[in-house]
Design a protein around this motif. Structure first.
Motif, mmCIF file in Angstrom:
data_model
loop_
_atom_site.group_PDB
_atom_site.id
_atom_site.type_symbol
_atom_site.label_atom_id
_atom_site.label_comp_id
_atom_site.label_asym_id
_atom_site.label_seq_id
_atom_site.Cartn_x
_atom_site.Cartn_y
_atom_site.Cartn_z
ATOM 1 N N ALA A 62 0.840 -1.187 0.000
ATOM 2 C CA ALA A 62 0.000 0.000 0.000
ATOM 3 C C ALA A 62 0.881 1.246 0.000
ATOM 4 O O ALA A 62 1.991 1.228 0.561
ATOM 5 N N ASP A 63 0.409 2.300 -0.629
ATOM 6 C CA ASP A 63 1.201 3.526 -0.714
ATOM 7 C C ASP A 63 1.610 4.035 0.668
ATOM 8 O O ASP A 63 2.703 4.581 0.840
ATOM 9 N N SER A 64 0.741 3.849 1.643
ATOM 10 C CA SER A 64 0.995 4.378 2.984
ATOM 11 C C SER A 64 2.142 3.682 3.698
ATOM 12 O O SER A 64 2.643 4.185 4.703
ATOM 13 N N VAL A 65 2.571 2.524 3.198
ATOM 14 C CA VAL A 65 3.619 1.773 3.891
ATOM 15 C C VAL A 65 4.844 1.516 3.015
ATOM 16 O O VAL A 65 5.837 0.943 3.495
ATOM 17 N N LYS A 66 4.802 1.920 1.765
ATOM 18 C CA LYS A 66 5.944 1.680 0.869
ATOM 19 C C LYS A 66 7.209 2.264 1.454
ATOM 20 O O LYS A 66 7.225 3.398 1.932
ATOM 21 N N GLY A 67 8.263 1.495 1.380
ATOM 22 C CA GLY A 67 9.552 1.934 1.888
ATOM 23 C C GLY A 67 9.746 1.666 3.371
ATOM 24 O O GLY A 67 10.863 1.771 3.875
ATOM 25 N N ARG A 68 8.680 1.328 4.087
ATOM 26 C CA ARG A 68 8.777 1.058 5.526
ATOM 27 C C ARG A 68 8.445 -0.390 5.875
ATOM 28 O O ARG A 68 8.951 -0.917 6.856
ATOM 29 N N PHE A 69 7.566 -1.020 5.099
ATOM 30 C CA PHE A 69 7.137 -2.391 5.355
ATOM 31 C C PHE A 69 7.780 -3.328 4.332
ATOM 32 O O PHE A 69 7.887 -2.974 3.149
ATOM 33 N N THR A 70 8.161 -4.504 4.780
ATOM 34 C CA THR A 70 8.690 -5.526 3.885
ATOM 35 C C THR A 70 8.082 -6.868 4.238
ATOM 36 O O THR A 70 8.183 -7.305 5.391
ATOM 37 N N ILE A 71 7.474 -7.503 3.245
ATOM 38 C CA ILE A 71 6.922 -8.848 3.449
ATOM 39 C C ILE A 71 7.926 -9.867 2.926
ATOM 40 O O ILE A 71 8.552 -9.657 1.880
ATOM 41 N N SER A 72 8.092 -10.955 3.665
ATOM 42 C CA SER A 72 9.075 -11.956 3.255
ATOM 43 C C SER A 72 8.645 -13.332 3.728
ATOM 44 O O SER A 72 7.817 -13.465 4.628
ATOM 45 N N ARG A 73 9.233 -14.326 3.105
ATOM 46 C CA ARG A 73 8.925 -15.712 3.449
ATOM 47 C C ARG A 73 10.123 -16.382 4.114
ATOM 48 O O ARG A 73 11.271 -16.097 3.775
ATOM 49 N N ASP A 74 9.847 -17.280 5.039
ATOM 50 C CA ASP A 74 10.841 -18.197 5.589
ATOM 51 C C ASP A 74 10.302 -19.588 5.290
ATOM 52 O O ASP A 74 9.542 -20.157 6.066
ATOM 53 N N ASN A 75 10.689 -20.106 4.146
ATOM 54 C CA ASN A 75 10.095 -21.359 3.697
ATOM 55 C C ASN A 75 10.473 -22.528 4.598
ATOM 56 O O ASN A 75 9.686 -23.449 4.798
ATOM 57 N N ALA A 76 11.661 -22.485 5.152
ATOM 58 C CA ALA A 76 12.104 -23.595 6.013
ATOM 59 C C ALA A 76 11.220 -23.729 7.248
ATOM 60 O O ALA A 76 11.008 -24.840 7.750
ATOM 61 N N ASN A 77 10.724 -22.600 7.740
ATOM 62 C CA ASN A 77 9.899 -22.608 8.943
ATOM 63 C C ASN A 77 8.414 -22.423 8.653
ATOM 64 O O ASN A 77 7.610 -22.340 9.575
ATOM 65 N N ASN A 78 8.070 -22.348 7.366
ATOM 66 C CA ASN A 78 6.677 -22.204 6.955
ATOM 67 C C ASN A 78 6.035 -20.978 7.596
ATOM 68 O O ASN A 78 4.940 -21.038 8.173
ATOM 69 N N THR A 79 6.747 -19.853 7.518
ATOM 70 C CA THR A 79 6.243 -18.600 8.074
ATOM 71 C C THR A 79 6.365 -17.482 7.048
ATOM 72 O O THR A 79 7.128 -17.576 6.081
ATOM 73 N N VAL A 80 5.601 -16.445 7.287
ATOM 74 C CA VAL A 80 5.702 -15.220 6.519
ATOM 75 C C VAL A 80 5.845 -14.077 7.511
ATOM 76 O O VAL A 80 5.145 -14.047 8.524
ATOM 77 N N ALA A 81 6.741 -13.163 7.222
ATOM 78 C CA ALA A 81 7.013 -12.067 8.139
ATOM 79 C C ALA A 81 6.625 -10.732 7.522
ATOM 80 O O ALA A 81 6.546 -10.598 6.293
ATOM 81 N N LEU A 82 6.398 -9.782 8.384
ATOM 82 C CA LEU A 82 6.213 -8.396 7.980
ATOM 83 C C LEU A 82 7.153 -7.557 8.823
ATOM 84 O O LEU A 82 6.944 -7.424 10.034
ATOM 85 N N ASN A 83 8.194 -7.047 8.217
ATOM 86 C CA ASN A 83 9.122 -6.155 8.900
ATOM 87 C C ASN A 83 8.631 -4.721 8.742
ATOM 88 O O ASN A 83 8.352 -4.282 7.618
ATOM 89 N N ILE A 84 8.509 -4.050 9.868
ATOM 90 C CA ILE A 84 7.979 -2.690 9.869
ATOM 91 C C ILE A 84 9.021 -1.761 10.463
ATOM 92 O O ILE A 84 9.443 -1.940 11.605
ATOM 93 N N ASN A 85 9.415 -0.771 9.706
ATOM 94 C CA ASN A 85 10.359 0.230 10.171
ATOM 95 C C ASN A 85 9.670 1.594 10.279
ATOM 96 O O ASN A 85 8.621 1.825 9.679
#
Length: 125
Positions: A62-85
């Motif tokens: 979303a425009d409101s979070v671009k550059g601050r939020f990052t979505i990523s996968r950890d396939n080994a642990n079957n998780t998805v993360a959202l890093n928020i700065n």
């Protein structure tokens, strides 16, 4: 039975960072498009980040979070993360992860998705 569980929320100050995590059982997340959405009091739920299934490798923010939020996968642990700065008070909300029920897709369709119970993020100014 598919279950998604979010974690990592909390009370933080403006400018801080957080890492939210979505753990899954009953589903292999890297085969499904995933998303994070949020809902603040009195507001509608909004998507903030999406990622296609592992092979597609497409992310949207979303425009409101671009550059601050990052979505990523950890396939080994079957998780998805959202890093928020650089958190802002307006980021305060309950954050939910969602997985599309159809494998190998590019996006999450809310009406058919699996949803977690949410994790609260509160940002003080």
């Amino acid at each position: 039975q598919v279950r998604l569980e979010e974690s990592g929320g909390g009370l933080v100050r403006a400018g801080d960072s957080l890492k939210l995590s979505c753990a899954a059982s009953g589903i292999t997340l890297n085969r499904h498009a995933m998303a994070w959405s949020r809902q603040a009091p009195g507001k509608e739920r909004e998507f903030v980040a999406r990622i296609s299934w592992r092979g597609g490798k497409r992310a949207w923010y979303a425009d409101s979070v671009k550059g601050r939020f990052t979505i990523s996968r950890d396939n080994a642990n079957n998780t998805v993360a959202l890093n928020i700065n650089s958190l802002k008070p307006e980021d305060s909300a309950v954050y939910y992860c969602a997985a599309d029920t159809h494998p190998y897709g590019l996006t999450v369709v809310p009406a058919r998705a699996y949803w977690g119970q949410g994790t609260q993020v509160s940002v003080s100014s």
